[in-house]
Enzyme design. Sequence first.
Site, PDB file in Angstrom:
ATOM      1  N   SER A  66      81.608 -90.849 -31.113  1.00  0.00           N
ATOM      2  CA  SER A  66      81.222 -91.796 -32.159  1.00  0.00           C
ATOM      3  C   SER A  66      81.970 -93.117 -32.045  1.00  0.00           C
ATOM      4  O   SER A  66      83.080 -93.183 -31.505  1.00  0.00           O
ATOM      5  CB  SER A  66      81.501 -91.193 -33.541  1.00  0.00           C
ATOM      6  OG  SER A  66      80.924 -89.923 -33.669  1.00  0.00           O
ATOM      7  N   GLN A  67      81.375 -94.154 -32.613  1.00  0.00           N
ATOM      8  CA  GLN A  67      82.008 -95.473 -32.732  1.00  0.00           C
ATOM      9  C   GLN A  67      83.337 -95.300 -33.481  1.00  0.00           C
ATOM     10  O   GLN A  67      83.388 -94.574 -34.482  1.00  0.00           O
ATOM     11  CB  GLN A  67      81.051 -96.351 -33.540  1.00  0.00           C
ATOM     12  CG  GLN A  67      81.523 -97.744 -33.810  1.00  0.00           C
ATOM     13  CD  GLN A  67      80.597 -98.435 -34.831  1.00  0.00           C
ATOM     14  OE1 GLN A  67      79.776 -97.783 -35.476  1.00  0.00           O
ATOM     15  NE2 GLN A  67      80.749 -99.726 -34.955  1.00  0.00           N
TER      16      GLN A  67
END
Length: 219
Positions: A66-67
């Site tokens: 994920s970011q």
Amino acid sequence: MTENNPDFSALRRSMVDRQIARRGVRDKRVLEAMVRVPRELFVPKHLADEAYEDHPLPIGYGQTISQPYIVALMAEALALQGRERVLDIGTGSGYAAAVLASMALEVFSIERIPELVHQARANLDCAGFSQVYLRCGDGTLGWPEAAPFDGICVAAGAPSIPEALKQQLAVGGRLVIPIGEEYSGQQLTCIRRVSETEFSREDYGSVRFVPLLGEEGWQ
Ligand code: SAH
């Protein structure tokens, strides 16, 4: 060790400052955890130079890490103080599990793809997080033998809140999960168990996660 690599630690500080603190994440424990965990050890080697960029990265098997900002947002929503037992669903690279392990007492993490479990184990050991417990299986059913949990973090989008996860929350505990009818667009939702039978709900905005596949997720 990479931890002492000046380039990566400078990139890490700058990521925390620009992508996370400036966007409004205030919890000091989250900011410190993200300064501590060497994200470059959780991305494929050929993408190490992109480890601190402001977006998700592919980790193989059609999945992503994920970011960084989203990991921070979810960790902040859990409001951890350091003594909690946390369940992380969708281990992927192991990065979010490492961030949570920096902020809580114990972390249990479940991933459905066996190859990613092996990869995450290697990443976590390499980064000094051998204490994180990993299991290969369907995270929508939780980890009943280790329940109840003070925090549950789900890194994949579900059509609705899996009942098993609600039931494995301790009273006062929080569950952070992307929920949406759509396969790819969701609302980040935080459920708090107020009492044995009552749950409150808070919305953290639109997010886009890979689907949570399983018995209480997408079929
Ligand atoms: N937290 C991860 C991001 C993983 S992406 C990181 O920091 O790298 C979401 C992951 O959820 C994928 O690896 C996917 O295989 C996994 N997943 C999807 N459905 C699942 C389920 N029912 N149980 C466990 N893992 C699941």
